[in-house]
Design an enzyme around this catalytic site. Structure first.
Site, PDB file in Angstrom:
ATOM      1  N   GLY A  90      70.089 114.762  63.269  1.00  0.00           N
ATOM      2  CA  GLY A  90      69.320 113.588  62.904  1.00  0.00           C
ATOM      3  C   GLY A  90      70.001 112.732  61.850  1.00  0.00           C
ATOM      4  O   GLY A  90      69.631 111.580  61.625  1.00  0.00           O
ATOM      5  N   LYS A 117      77.590 114.389  57.095  1.00  0.00           N
ATOM      6  CA  LYS A 117      76.155 114.614  56.907  1.00  0.00           C
ATOM      7  C   LYS A 117      75.628 113.452  56.069  1.00  0.00           C
ATOM      8  O   LYS A 117      76.135 113.215  54.971  1.00  0.00           O
ATOM      9  CB  LYS A 117      75.974 115.956  56.178  1.00  0.00           C
ATOM     10  CG  LYS A 117      74.550 116.430  56.052  1.00  0.00           C
ATOM     11  CD  LYS A 117      74.564 117.917  55.731  1.00  0.00           C
ATOM     12  CE  LYS A 117      73.223 118.412  55.267  1.00  0.00           C
ATOM     13  NZ  LYS A 117      73.290 119.854  54.949  1.00  0.00           N
ATOM     14  N   ASP A 160      68.137 127.004  63.895  1.00  0.00           N
ATOM     15  CA  ASP A 160      69.117 125.916  63.972  1.00  0.00           C
ATOM     16  C   ASP A 160      70.104 125.988  62.813  1.00  0.00           C
ATOM     17  O   ASP A 160      71.116 125.277  62.812  1.00  0.00           O
ATOM     18  CB  ASP A 160      68.421 124.550  63.986  1.00  0.00           C
ATOM     19  CG  ASP A 160      67.414 124.395  62.865  1.00  0.00           C
ATOM     20  OD1 ASP A 160      66.513 125.248  62.752  1.00  0.00           O
ATOM     21  OD2 ASP A 160      67.533 123.440  62.086  1.00  0.00           O
ATOM     22  N   ASP A 207      74.238 125.130  56.274  1.00  0.00           N
ATOM     23  CA  ASP A 207      73.056 124.378  55.856  1.00  0.00           C
ATOM     24  C   ASP A 207      72.574 124.773  54.470  1.00  0.00           C
ATOM     25  O   ASP A 207      71.746 125.655  54.299  1.00  0.00           O
ATOM     26  CB  ASP A 207      71.925 124.464  56.881  1.00  0.00           C
ATOM     27  CG  ASP A 207      71.201 123.129  56.940  1.00  0.00           C
ATOM     28  OD1 ASP A 207      70.892 122.603  55.862  1.00  0.00           O
ATOM     29  OD2 ASP A 207      70.981 122.606  58.041  1.00  0.00           O
TER      30      ASP A 207
HETATM   31  P1  AMP Z   1      67.601 120.950  58.067  1.00  0.00           P
HETATM   32  O1  AMP Z   1      66.310 121.330  57.407  1.00  0.00           O
HETATM   33  O2  AMP Z   1      68.578 120.303  57.149  1.00  0.00           O
HETATM   34  O3  AMP Z   1      68.192 122.066  58.850  1.00  0.00           O
HETATM   35  O4  AMP Z   1      67.242 119.800  59.106  1.00  0.00           O
HETATM   36  C1  AMP Z   1      66.362 119.967  60.170  1.00  0.00           C
HETATM   37  C2  AMP Z   1      66.413 118.778  61.083  1.00  0.00           C
HETATM   38  O5  AMP Z   1      65.991 117.597  60.408  1.00  0.00           O
HETATM   39  C3  AMP Z   1      67.776 118.470  61.659  1.00  0.00           C
HETATM   40  O6  AMP Z   1      67.591 118.058  62.990  1.00  0.00           O
HETATM   41  C4  AMP Z   1      68.260 117.336  60.783  1.00  0.00           C
HETATM   42  O7  AMP Z   1      69.212 116.540  61.442  1.00  0.00           O
HETATM   43  C5  AMP Z   1      66.972 116.581  60.538  1.00  0.00           C
HETATM   44  N1  AMP Z   1      66.999 115.759  59.308  1.00  0.00           N
HETATM   45  C6  AMP Z   1      67.010 116.184  58.029  1.00  0.00           C
HETATM   46  N2  AMP Z   1      67.041 115.135  57.164  1.00  0.00           N
HETATM   47  C7  AMP Z   1      67.053 114.017  57.918  1.00  0.00           C
HETATM   48  C8  AMP Z   1      67.088 112.600  57.628  1.00  0.00           C
HETATM   49  N3  AMP Z   1      67.106 112.136  56.381  1.00  0.00           N
HETATM   50  N4  AMP Z   1      67.096 111.750  58.677  1.00  0.00           N
HETATM   51  C9  AMP Z   1      67.071 112.188  59.945  1.00  0.00           C
HETATM   52  N5  AMP Z   1      67.031 113.486  60.282  1.00  0.00           N
HETATM   53  C10 AMP Z   1      67.023 114.404  59.290  1.00  0.00           C
HETATM   54 MG    MG Z   2      69.978 122.271  59.685  1.00  0.00          MG
END
Ligand code: AMP
Ligand code: MG
Length: 493
Positions: A98, A119, A258, A268
């Site tokens: 994302g 990122k 994930d 992560d």
């Molecule tokens: P994470 O908790 O970092 O593993 O992220 C979980 C999901 O949320 C992943 O698909 C990330 O790409 C998405 N994500 C986290 N922060 C953002 C953001 N600011 N904008 C878009 N997607 C995000």
């Molecule tokens: Mg992640």
């Protein structure tokens, strides 16, 4: 500025070969990072750049900033956002990058293949309600902690650079926007397999499994059942990884499927942190209300995640579903034993023991129990054991510890190694410094609030040599001073 594919300076050393982009179309969306207004390099990991075959002198200045911001696409890159799914706190969701873009795979002078990923590089079709961006503080935090894990000898993704974007990101307040360049053996996750399985296209699933075998476990292609062997090999790496975390007091904090990489690297760095006083129930993440990802639960969660991986592999493991289930179940059931072997081997080294006795597990557990009762600092208690005499820390004065200490000394005498060798073994397995939470916060505050990077640079220097005693006066080995507020971490920022 618009992204361009014009060749950057020929001497930057890029050498891309993008195997992930050759997977079936379901696995990615080809797109460039969204350009940013005014990129500026905050940190650049020259040693890592060199190891990747890149030439730091070509990447230090504005040109480097434009590359690490995604404004200039290096020649040979084939940028894409990866599709994946995942169980987040136990609930299945379709996810995807994302706010990340995989630039491609850099082939190093040693012939290794390393993902180069941004990122915080803007929205993608997987952004859901997110802005695709990241703030400076959390990206620097990932840089510090991932590099610290690397220096501790723990498999991990690494951090090549952090740039600021010259654009604000809006959280509770406006913050400085930033992009982290992360490197990884790959970004194939348990969630990538869950994604393929959920879509239900058997050819895609097989293509992903074959790709993973080729990329991470080439020797297994010839195995009698390569897909069962894949599951077992991934389990082996996770057992080693999670044992390595426990041995240094690391809490990942968000072990969603994930965020579990099949290559066996820590990935992560959101709400992760190191534990000070030993307590298996330690949780730092502000959103982990039930302690799902507490320090001591990490092995169980790893096994739970591996069971999700196993489920996706069933149709490849055996054409008869019942047969596949029993083969996969047998494999996953073996995880606790494999984990325990790695953990116990690491604990023996932490206690300076080079041979094995049946009661070693109990010896370790009794020490941990004692540390828990006395709220002893995990890192320093182990480090201090190697000093030979009983040091000052209060745990060392307690009767239950003294009883344990006598047992350990007797155990020391029942191994072939002299004390000097035992001490060396201990000092190379018990870090003198870890990224203490208050020191990380102090470095981030200086960088983000005062644009002073020196505090972080000094911290990074010490963390690069965690098994050496740092100069006393820096106080890097000290736990946080007592505070009324428990330390809290946040994710997805
Ligand atoms: P994470 O908790 O970092 O593993 O992220 C979980 C999901 O949320 C992943 O698909 C990330 O790409 C998405 N994500 C986290 N922060 C953002 C953001 N600011 N904008 C878009 N997607 C995000
Ligand atoms: Mg992640």
């Amino acid at each position: 500025m618009t992204p361009s594919s014009k060749p950057n300076r020929p001497d930057a050393g890029w050498h891309f070969d993008n195997s992930y982009a050759r997977l079936p179309a379901a696995f990615h969306v080809r797109m460039n990072p969204v350009p940013v207004r005014a990129p500026k390099i905050m940190v650049f990991n020259e040693a890592l750049a060199q190891a990747l075959g890149l030439h730091p002198e070509a990447l230090r200045g504005e040109e480097g900033a434009a590359i690490f911001a995604g404004n200039t696409i290096p020649e040979g890159a084939d940028p894409l956002a990866q599709a994946y799914a995942g169980h987040q706190f136990g609930h299945f969701t379709m996810l995807g990058d994302g706010r990340a873009i995989l630039l491609g795979e850099q082939v190093t002078p040693q012939g290794e293949r390393v993902d180069i990923q941004f990122k915080g590089s803007g929205q993608t079709p997987f952004s859901r309600n997110g802005d695709g961006r990241a703030a400076l503080g959390p990206m620097l935090r990932e840089y510090i902690i991932s590099e610290a894990l690397h220096a501790l000898g723990i498999p991990t993704t690494r951090s090549l650079a952090v740039v600021t974007t010259g654009e604000p990101v809006f959280r509770e307040t406006p913050l400085e926007g930033a992009i982290l360049t992360r490197t990884a053996a790959s970004h194939i996750r348990v969630g990538t397999f869950e994604y393929a399985a959920a879509r239900g296209n058997p050819d895609d699933l097989r293509a992903l499994a074959d790709y993973t075998l080729r990329r991470h476990f080439p020797d297994l292609a010839a195995a009698e059942n390569p897909y069962l062997a894949l599951l077992e090999a991934v389990m082996e790496r996770q057992a080693f990884l999670v044992a390595s975390w426990l041995l240094v007091g690391f809490i990942h904090g968000v072990m969603n499927t994930d965020n579990m990489a099949l290559g066996g690297e820590t990935i992560d760095y959101g709400p992760c942190a190191f534990m000070d006083a030993y307590d298996p129930n330690t949780v730092f993440s502000s959103i982990d209300h039930h302690g799902r990802y507490a320090y001591g639960r990490q092995p169980q969660i790893a096994q739970w995640n591996l069971a999700r991986l196993a489920e996706t592999l069933l149709p490849l493991i055996h054409e008869d579903h019942q047969e596949a289930v029993s083969m996969a179940t047998r494999a996953v059931t073996g995880f606790p034993d494999t984990f325990r072997q790695y953990w116990l081997a690491g604990m023996r080294a932490k206690l300076g023991l080079s041979n094995q006795e049946a009661d070693d597990g109990a010896l370790v557990e009794d020490l941990l129990g004692c540390m828990h009762r006395h709220k002893a600092d995990f890192t320093n208690t182990f480090r201090d054991l190697a000093s030979g005499s009983r040091p000052e820390a209060s745990i060392f004065q307690t009767p239950d510890f003294q009883q344990w200490f006598a047992r350990w000394q007797a155990r020391q005498k029942r191994q072939p190694d002299a004390w000097e060798n035992a001490r060396q073994l201990m000092n190379s397995h018990n870090p003198a410094v870890i990224p203490r939470n208050h020191r990380v916060e102090e470095a981030l505050a200086a960088a983000v609030e005062q644009a002073d990077l020196s505090v972080m640079e000094n911290l990074l220097d010490v963390l690069a040599r965690p098994y050496e005693n740092p100069p006393e006066e820096g106080g890097y080995h000290l736990p946080a001073p007592p505070s009324t507020e428990p330390y809290r971490t946040f994710c997805g920022t």
